[in-house]
Design an enzyme around this catalytic site. Structure first.
Site, PDB file in Angstrom:
ATOM      1  N   THR A 100       0.857  -1.185   0.000  1.00 10.60           N
ATOM      2  CA  THR A 100       0.000   0.000   0.000  1.00 10.60           C
ATOM      3  C   THR A 100       0.893   1.233   0.000  1.00 10.60           C
ATOM      4  O   THR A 100       1.588   1.512   0.977  1.00 10.60           O
ATOM      5  CB  THR A 100      -0.918   0.007   1.231  1.00 10.60           C
ATOM      6  OG1 THR A 100      -1.785  -1.133   1.167  1.00 10.60           O
ATOM      7  CG2 THR A 100      -1.765   1.276   1.266  1.00 10.60           C
ATOM      8  N   LYS A 176      -7.067   1.807  -3.394  1.00  9.89           N
ATOM      9  CA  LYS A 176      -6.725   1.350  -2.042  1.00  9.89           C
ATOM     10  C   LYS A 176      -6.752   2.507  -1.053  1.00  9.89           C
ATOM     11  O   LYS A 176      -7.169   2.345   0.099  1.00  9.89           O
ATOM     12  CB  LYS A 176      -5.337   0.697  -2.048  1.00  9.89           C
ATOM     13  CG  LYS A 176      -4.900   0.141  -0.692  1.00  9.89           C
ATOM     14  CD  LYS A 176      -5.835  -0.929  -0.166  1.00  9.89           C
ATOM     15  CE  LYS A 176      -5.493  -1.399   1.244  1.00  9.89           C
ATOM     16  NZ  LYS A 176      -4.293  -2.227   1.317  1.00  9.89           N
TER      17      LYS A 176
END
Length: 304
Positions: A100, A176
């Site tokens: 991420t 995300k």
């Protein structure tokens, strides 16, 4: 690619990377592994992986290089640092980054790697936690060329039940970020709900049953709330990692020129949690802040 299943290099074997790598090994993908913590590699070697001692050695001869790392600085070092995997990339290589990271960082590092080697870069952040990583039911949102994503479709479906190609490289990371805005804010809201239920004399554990099939129901209510109600702060993911993600959300919102006040408040709460020394606790540990607030009020009341 030279075999029925692509030859994999897996770099980063932590809470998510370890179970994902083990899952792929169980499906007989040939794999070389690397992690700065040699202990994390030991179990995977027993499961059939080949241990290596640097990113460049891990990536050598691999068709697909999978990265799953905790920070942007770690990715920078693994790709471009001394013995970085860049030295093993070619025009035939595909790098898939499950980490991420901010969309801007993703685009910049992908462009640098592609310009230097001709390799392809897919950003493929995941959601679902370690248990979903282990049993192949992750959610993956990815950015990259249609050609690269299509070529690896079977690999992605072997580790995920939901795979969405969002668009060009970097757009998976945008998706995300938005997902983490929702998740991070809900951690704070659900902890608040648990504490209010407890303080009001209700059996807090009953709330998921109370709201089942109603508007307050959902995956987080059924899976996350019970852990908060049980005061289970065992890390499925670290609070410090969630703070990192929330801070990236705030930066992305700033760049996009839009307001995110709810996740901004959650970001502040997680900063307080980490400042209190709870960075390695699960995000469910945000509940601890509500205990602290109550103790503070009780102490003030006793002094009056």
């Amino acid at each position: 690619m030279t075999s029925a299943k692509p030859r994999l290099a897996y770099i980063g074997l932590g809470l998510m990377g370890g179970p994902m790598a083990r899952r792929l090994l169980s499906l007989e993908y040939p794999m070389r592994v690397f992690d700065v913590d040699a202990g994390r590699m030991a179990g995977l070697v027993k499961a059939g992986a080949v241990q290596t001692f640097s990113p460049i050695a891990c990536a050598k001869g691999a068709d697909v290089i999978l990265i799953n790392l905790p920070s942007q600085s770690a990715i920078e070092a693994v790709v471009f640092g001394e013995d970085g995997l860049l030295g093993s990339l070619s025009t035939e290589s595909v790098v898939v980054d499950f980490s991420t990271v901010s969309p801007d960082f993703c685009r910049r590092i992908a462009e640098r790697a592609t310009d230097k080697t001709g390799s392809q870069w897919i950003d493929a952040p995941v959601s679902g936690g370690p248990s979903a990583a282990a049993d192949g039911t992750l959610t993956i949102m990815m950015g990259g060329t249609q050609q690269a994503v299509k070529a690896l479709r079977s690999l992605f479906t072997d580790i995920a039940r939901q795979v969405t190609h969002v668009g060009k490289t970097g757009t998976g990371s945008v998706a995300k970020m938005i997902a983490q805005l929702i998740v991070g804010s809900n951690y704070a809201v659900l902890a608040e709900a648990v504490r209010l239920a407890e303080a009001s004399g209700m059996n807090a554990a009953l709330l998921p049953e109370c709201v089942k099939f109603g508007h307050a129901d959902g995956v987080l209510m059924q899976q996350l709330y019970p852990r908060i109600a049980a005061h289970d702060f065992t890390p499925r993911a670290y609070a410090r990692q969630l703070l990192k993600d929330l801070e990236m959300v705030q930066e992305e919102a700033r760049v996009a020129g839009t307001a995110t006040p709810m996740s901004g408040q959650a970001t502040q709460l997680f900063r307080l949690l980490i400042a209190a020394g709870h960075g390695d606790m699960d995000g469910t540990g945000i509940y601890r802040l509500y205990e602290g607030v109550e103790n503070h009020h009780e102490n003030r009341g006793g002094a009056q």
